[in-house]
Motif scaffolding. Structure first.
Motif, PDB file in Angstrom:
ATOM      1  N   SER A 151      42.393  31.956  39.978  1.00  0.00           N
ATOM      2  CA  SER A 151      42.539  31.500  38.594  1.00  0.00           C
ATOM      3  C   SER A 151      41.581  32.246  37.673  1.00  0.00           C
ATOM      4  CB  SER A 151      42.280  29.993  38.515  1.00  0.00           C
ATOM      5  OG  SER A 151      42.208  29.552  37.178  1.00  0.00           O
ATOM      6  N   ILE A 152      40.316  32.382  38.091  1.00  0.00           N
ATOM      7  CA  ILE A 152      39.314  33.061  37.263  1.00  0.00           C
ATOM      8  C   ILE A 152      39.651  34.543  37.127  1.00  0.00           C
ATOM      9  CG2 ILE A 152      36.880  33.717  37.120  1.00  0.00           C
ATOM     10  CD1 ILE A 152      36.252  31.066  38.601  1.00  0.00           C
ATOM     11  N   ARG A 153      39.977  35.190  38.236  1.00  0.00           N
ATOM     12  CA  ARG A 153      40.278  36.628  38.211  1.00  0.00           C
ATOM     13  C   ARG A 153      41.486  36.925  37.332  1.00  0.00           C
ATOM     14  NH1 ARG A 153      37.672  39.329  43.019  1.00  0.00           N
ATOM     15  NH2 ARG A 153      38.877  41.187  42.521  1.00  0.00           N
ATOM     16  N   ASP A 154      42.549  36.147  37.491  1.00  0.00           N
ATOM     17  CA  ASP A 154      43.763  36.392  36.705  1.00  0.00           C
ATOM     18  C   ASP A 154      43.484  36.251  35.211  1.00  0.00           C
ATOM     19  OD1 ASP A 154      45.144  36.832  39.042  1.00  0.00           O
ATOM     20  OD2 ASP A 154      46.234  34.924  39.026  1.00  0.00           O
ATOM     21  N   ALA A 155      42.702  35.223  34.859  1.00  0.00           N
ATOM     22  CA  ALA A 155      42.390  35.004  33.446  1.00  0.00           C
ATOM     23  C   ALA A 155      41.503  36.113  32.890  1.00  0.00           C
ATOM     24  CB  ALA A 155      41.720  33.646  33.264  1.00  0.00           C
TER      25      ALA A 155
ATOM     26  N   VAL B 242      31.287  44.537  34.392  1.00  0.00           N
ATOM     27  CA  VAL B 242      31.812  43.945  35.628  1.00  0.00           C
ATOM     28  C   VAL B 242      31.536  42.442  35.602  1.00  0.00           C
ATOM     29  CG1 VAL B 242      31.699  43.901  38.150  1.00  0.00           C
ATOM     30  CG2 VAL B 242      31.416  46.073  36.926  1.00  0.00           C
ATOM     31  N   TRP B 243      32.561  41.658  35.915  1.00  0.00           N
ATOM     32  CA  TRP B 243      32.435  40.207  36.053  1.00  0.00           C
ATOM     33  C   TRP B 243      32.210  39.878  37.528  1.00  0.00           C
ATOM     34  CZ3 TRP B 243      32.621  36.969  31.778  1.00  0.00           C
ATOM     35  CH2 TRP B 243      33.078  37.549  30.584  1.00  0.00           C
ATOM     36  N   VAL B 244      31.319  38.917  37.789  1.00  0.00           N
ATOM     37  CA  VAL B 244      30.950  38.558  39.158  1.00  0.00           C
ATOM     38  C   VAL B 244      31.237  37.071  39.363  1.00  0.00           C
ATOM     39  CG1 VAL B 244      29.114  38.612  40.875  1.00  0.00           C
ATOM     40  CG2 VAL B 244      29.145  40.317  39.037  1.00  0.00           C
ATOM     41  N   VAL B 245      32.057  36.764  40.372  1.00  0.00           N
ATOM     42  CA  VAL B 245      32.626  35.428  40.524  1.00  0.00           C
ATOM     43  C   VAL B 245      32.250  34.811  41.871  1.00  0.00           C
ATOM     44  CG1 VAL B 245      34.749  34.050  40.497  1.00  0.00           C
ATOM     45  CG2 VAL B 245      34.644  36.205  39.196  1.00  0.00           C
ATOM     46  N   ASP B 246      31.713  33.606  41.846  1.00  0.00           N
ATOM     47  CA  ASP B 246      31.605  32.769  43.040  1.00  0.00           C
ATOM     48  C   ASP B 246      32.363  31.477  42.726  1.00  0.00           C
ATOM     49  OD1 ASP B 246      31.013  31.346  45.304  1.00  0.00           O
ATOM     50  OD2 ASP B 246      28.865  31.696  45.238  1.00  0.00           O
ATOM     51  N   PRO B 247      33.577  31.322  43.267  1.00  0.00           N
ATOM     52  CA  PRO B 247      34.421  30.197  42.854  1.00  0.00           C
ATOM     53  C   PRO B 247      33.879  28.839  43.268  1.00  0.00           C
ATOM     54  CG  PRO B 247      35.406  31.335  44.720  1.00  0.00           C
ATOM     55  CD  PRO B 247      34.247  32.184  44.255  1.00  0.00           C
ATOM     56  N   ILE B 248      33.322  28.754  44.477  1.00  0.00           N
ATOM     57  CA  ILE B 248      32.664  27.524  44.931  1.00  0.00           C
ATOM     58  C   ILE B 248      31.366  27.930  45.610  1.00  0.00           C
ATOM     59  CG2 ILE B 248      32.768  25.495  46.420  1.00  0.00           C
ATOM     60  CD1 ILE B 248      35.762  25.422  46.028  1.00  0.00           C
ATOM     61  N   ASP B 249      30.269  27.779  44.881  1.00  0.00           N
ATOM     62  CA  ASP B 249      28.959  28.072  45.437  1.00  0.00           C
ATOM     63  C   ASP B 249      28.493  26.819  46.175  1.00  0.00           C
ATOM     64  OD1 ASP B 249      26.531  29.841  45.547  1.00  0.00           O
ATOM     65  OD2 ASP B 249      25.660  28.035  44.660  1.00  0.00           O
TER      66      ASP B 249
ATOM     67  N   GLY C 113      37.031  40.232  46.720  1.00  0.00           N
ATOM     68  CA  GLY C 113      36.415  41.542  46.737  1.00  0.00           C
ATOM     69  C   GLY C 113      36.207  42.204  45.388  1.00  0.00           C
ATOM     70  N   ILE C 114      36.156  43.527  45.440  1.00  0.00           N
ATOM     71  CA  ILE C 114      35.705  44.341  44.310  1.00  0.00           C
ATOM     72  C   ILE C 114      36.851  45.162  43.748  1.00  0.00           C
ATOM     73  CG2 ILE C 114      34.150  46.213  43.631  1.00  0.00           C
ATOM     74  CD1 ILE C 114      32.337  45.323  45.974  1.00  0.00           C
ATOM     75  N   GLU C 115      36.958  45.152  42.424  1.00  0.00           N
ATOM     76  CA  GLU C 115      37.886  46.036  41.705  1.00  0.00           C
ATOM     77  C   GLU C 115      37.118  46.645  40.538  1.00  0.00           C
ATOM     78  OE1 GLU C 115      41.778  44.232  40.747  1.00  0.00           O
ATOM     79  OE2 GLU C 115      41.178  42.557  42.040  1.00  0.00           O
ATOM     80  N   GLY C 116      36.864  47.932  40.594  1.00  0.00           N
ATOM     81  CA  GLY C 116      36.220  48.618  39.474  1.00  0.00           C
ATOM     82  C   GLY C 116      34.737  48.362  39.341  1.00  0.00           C
ATOM     83  N   LEU C 117      34.009  48.374  40.475  1.00  0.00           N
ATOM     84  CA  LEU C 117      32.566  48.138  40.411  1.00  0.00           C
ATOM     85  C   LEU C 117      31.841  49.208  39.604  1.00  0.00           C
ATOM     86  CD1 LEU C 117      30.272  46.276  41.353  1.00  0.00           C
ATOM     87  CD2 LEU C 117      30.066  47.694  43.403  1.00  0.00           C
TER      88      LEU C 117
END
Length: 259
Positions: A54-58, A83-90, A74-78
């Motif tokens: 959900s976060i990545r698509d948005a 760059v946006w960095v996502v931890d969906p459930i920490d 994973g990584i796209e375009g590091l």
């Protein structure tokens, strides 16, 4: 650094995106979950995967030219500038066990420097947010760290204590003698508590960039200090040993204790 107007707009958009995604994790919280064990022995659930998607698509829709670094996909375009960095459930282990202290982390970096951070605690209805030059907030209200300057006066939280004990037992022994009060803890919430002045220091261990980069703007904009155990700034290549403190004086004492 981008203009404050652009940074403010990106913070607002990130808050909107993470609020929507947090509803997904809450839908699964306390429900029946299929748990998969990853190669590093950490657990993952459909809630982690759906929330990150959900976060990545948005983000890809809103900022198609930016890179993405997420825990699950994973990584796209590091190598991109932003760059946006996502931890969906920490705190997936907490999530699985029904402990409401799991979080959601989102950072935006430019030139690998964290400029924007969001830490949501969905089950508690709390969101901590910050962007460079704009201060830090909890649920929209400004927050600030405490004025604690010495370990002897500090309320110290020790994250991942069993890992520290297993890998660097001498450090663990020193930590267990430090502070006015100490608690063993996990995940992002202790760092958030530090940012709002409720505790004074957090020692953390064995983290990935998606575990700590979002907390850098939040703690620093609240007036605190967060680095690795050598006192160096945190970035994508940091080894994952993290210490945060309310004041430079307390931080310096903690660095000395850790080393």
């Amino acid at each position: 650094m981008p203009p404050l107007t652009d940074l403010h707009a990106r913070l607002d958009k990130a808050l909107e995106i993470t609020e929507t995604a947090s509803r997904i994790s809450l839908t699964h919280f306390n429900g029946a979950l299929e748990i998969v064990t990853k190669a590093d022995a950490s657990p993952v659930t459909i809630a982690d995967q759906e929330t990150e998607r959900s976060i990545r698509d948005a983000l890809q829709k809103a900022y198609p030219d930016d890179g993405l670094f997420g825990e699950e996909y994973g990584i796209e375009g590091l190598g991109k500038e932003t760059v946006w960095v996502v931890d969906p459930i920490d705190g997936t282990r907490s999530f699985i066990a029904g402990v409401p202290l799991f979080g959601m982390l989102l950072a935006m970096t430019q030139g690998q420097k964290p400029l924007l951070g969001i830490c949501r605690l969905p089950a508690l209805g709390q969101v901590y947010a910050a962007a460079r030059g704009m201060g830090a907030t909890r649920n929209g209200t400004s927050i600030a760290v405490s004025d604690c300057r010495t370990i002897d006066d500090a309320m110290l939280f020790i994250n991942e204590g069993e890992k520290i004990y297993a890998d660097v037992p001498a450090v663990f022994a020193r930590l267990m003698q430090a502070g006015r009060l100490r608690r063993l803890s996990y995940d992002c919430q202790p760092h958030a508590l530090l940012a709002e002045g409720k505790i004074d220091a957090v020692v953390d261990y064995d983290l990935k960039p998606y575990d700590f980069l979002a907390m850098v703007p939040i703690i620093e904009e609240a007036g605190g200090v967060i680095t690795d155990w050598q006192g160096m700034p945190l970035h994508f290549q940091s080894e994952g040993r993290v210490v945060s403190a309310a004041t430079p004086e307390l931080h310096a004492e903690l660095i000395a204790l850790l080393n």
